[in-house]
Design an enzyme around this catalytic site. Sequence first.
Site, mmCIF file in Angstrom:
data_model
loop_
_atom_site.group_PDB
_atom_site.id
_atom_site.type_symbol
_atom_site.label_atom_id
_atom_site.label_comp_id
_atom_site.label_asym_id
_atom_site.label_seq_id
_atom_site.Cartn_x
_atom_site.Cartn_y
_atom_site.Cartn_z
ATOM 1 N N VAL A 113 0.857 -1.191 0.000
ATOM 2 C CA VAL A 113 0.000 0.000 0.000
ATOM 3 C C VAL A 113 0.894 1.242 0.000
ATOM 4 C CG1 VAL A 113 -1.819 1.247 1.207
ATOM 5 C CG2 VAL A 113 -1.785 -1.265 1.224
ATOM 6 N N VAL A 137 1.205 5.550 -1.247
ATOM 7 C CA VAL A 137 0.685 6.801 -1.789
ATOM 8 C C VAL A 137 1.843 7.780 -1.885
ATOM 9 C CG1 VAL A 137 -0.887 8.749 -1.438
ATOM 10 C CG2 VAL A 137 -1.611 6.433 -0.806
ATOM 11 N N ARG A 153 -3.452 12.796 1.599
ATOM 12 C CA ARG A 153 -4.664 13.510 2.030
ATOM 13 C C ARG A 153 -5.476 14.050 0.856
ATOM 14 N NH1 ARG A 153 -0.638 14.811 5.718
ATOM 15 N NH2 ARG A 153 -1.075 14.029 7.830
ATOM 16 N N ARG A 154 -5.469 13.311 -0.226
ATOM 17 C CA ARG A 154 -6.269 13.696 -1.392
ATOM 18 C C ARG A 154 -7.208 12.554 -1.803
ATOM 19 N NH1 ARG A 154 -2.153 16.392 -5.665
ATOM 20 N NH2 ARG A 154 -4.016 16.107 -6.976
ATOM 21 N N GLY A 155 -7.449 11.624 -0.895
ATOM 22 C CA GLY A 155 -8.393 10.554 -1.170
ATOM 23 C C GLY A 155 -7.834 9.391 -1.955
ATOM 24 N N LEU A 209 -5.771 6.807 -0.961
ATOM 25 C CA LEU A 209 -5.918 5.532 -0.257
ATOM 26 C C LEU A 209 -7.387 5.125 -0.178
ATOM 27 C CD1 LEU A 209 -4.749 3.173 1.286
ATOM 28 C CD2 LEU A 209 -4.712 4.589 3.350
ATOM 29 N N THR A 210 -8.253 6.080 0.052
ATOM 30 C CA THR A 210 -9.685 5.782 0.111
ATOM 31 C C THR A 210 -10.169 5.205 -1.217
ATOM 32 O OG1 THR A 210 -10.082 7.505 1.754
ATOM 33 C CG2 THR A 210 -11.977 6.778 0.456
ATOM 34 N N TYR A 252 -5.715 1.772 9.383
ATOM 35 C CA TYR A 252 -6.644 0.838 8.756
ATOM 36 C C TYR A 252 -7.948 0.620 9.512
ATOM 37 C CZ TYR A 252 -2.915 0.211 5.502
ATOM 38 O OH TYR A 252 -1.959 0.462 4.553
ATOM 39 N N PHE A 264 2.804 -10.118 5.370
ATOM 40 C CA PHE A 264 2.809 -9.723 3.970
ATOM 41 C C PHE A 264 2.477 -8.252 3.884
ATOM 42 C CE2 PHE A 264 -1.240 -11.614 5.198
ATOM 43 C CZ PHE A 264 -2.161 -10.667 4.819
#
Length: 413
Positions: free
Chosen positions: A79, A81, A87-89, A91-92, A120, A413
């Site tokens: 994961v 970014v 903070r720009r969406g 990950l969402t 998480y 993992f």
Amino acid sequence: MLDIREVPEADIDRALELAYLVFHDRPEKEARERHHALLRHCTRIGAYDGDALVGFMAAYDFRLSVPGADLPCPGVTFVSVAPTHRRRGVLTGLMGELLRGAGAAGSPIAALWASEAAIYGRFGYGAATQGVTIEIDSTRPLALRIDPDRRPLRLVDPEDALAVIGPYHEAARSVRSGRPTRDPERWREAWLCEQDEEDEELSPPRIIVLGDPGEPVAGYVLYRTKPESAGSEAGPVRAPGLVRVEELEADTPAVAAALWECLASLDLTGRVRAWGRPADDPLLHFAADRDQVRVTGAHPALWLRLIDVRAALTARSWAAPVELVLELTDVRLPANAGRYRLKAGPAGAVYEPAVQAPDLSLDVRELAACYLGGTRAAELVAAGLVVQHTPGAAAALDAALGTGLLPHTSDEF
């Protein structure tokens, strides 16, 4: 405008560069090749800003042992970014696409290991298993309260290990919940690789199995060793080395005792360290001297997400009868939210919408933490994270969710 889409195989190197940037890593060629090989077999999701890859997430195609079942469960990893797009969406968007795709493919659950535990929970993941670090002072013989199994021990060449211990590991997964499958690629690249990715001073993997030749394996240990030095006024001096246990599996406590005894007796070593062992490891009971065998750390391990709560609850087995109304919140997957009657027991479970007053109110994150039986709902009530409207409701749910052994995995993992 970000574009969330599949990352083609041609972009794997770009995805890895982003991951290395985010995790402040610069692996050697061999590790890069391992990562590339693993990602070829993963679901890969990227966030693109124009032509730039600014976010990335992958998922292994796992199945996970749960009480009484083995369920499809994507294992979320890599994961990342870009620092320019936090903070720009991003990950969402990535997580939403992964959960949507996993649900559409029939996976009722997903799992990950959290590099940052604060992140998480807001996506509905709960810490469902715990791991402990056990250290043995092996400068003297390991004192035991039980007799070790005296059948032969033998070394297995790492080239042959998959054929010898792979089937044993697969059969052992059902003994404890929370354990993902390992395909041959993952065995080779994550467990049996020549050089440890995080510590190049460690030896190649060593594998010892117990059992008479020609008979089924009764247990095995996979470990690496490392020389250690200590300073003095005259300069560095050689100190007894370290044995780092990667994995130990055994049919019986006596087999486990034989393997631990063997590890503690390795020449030129003085310490055995086993990271990520189950909190109820039998060694902690059959060791005769708890000053010699100590728990030196504990950590949340596998984080679980219930994608389809009904499917997850009705797929697992139940240790005792329970009938409760749950009021569930889930801001990421609203289809899970609402008031439901759970009626479950050894014969199975039914989970249906309800209008009655709830017995328990909780978020999907807390239900995920309890799902494998490793976290008690009563503890979450005491922590103020679950609201108990009916006295004894949390205890009844805990009894129904209970397992003989704590859920556990060492498959990071």
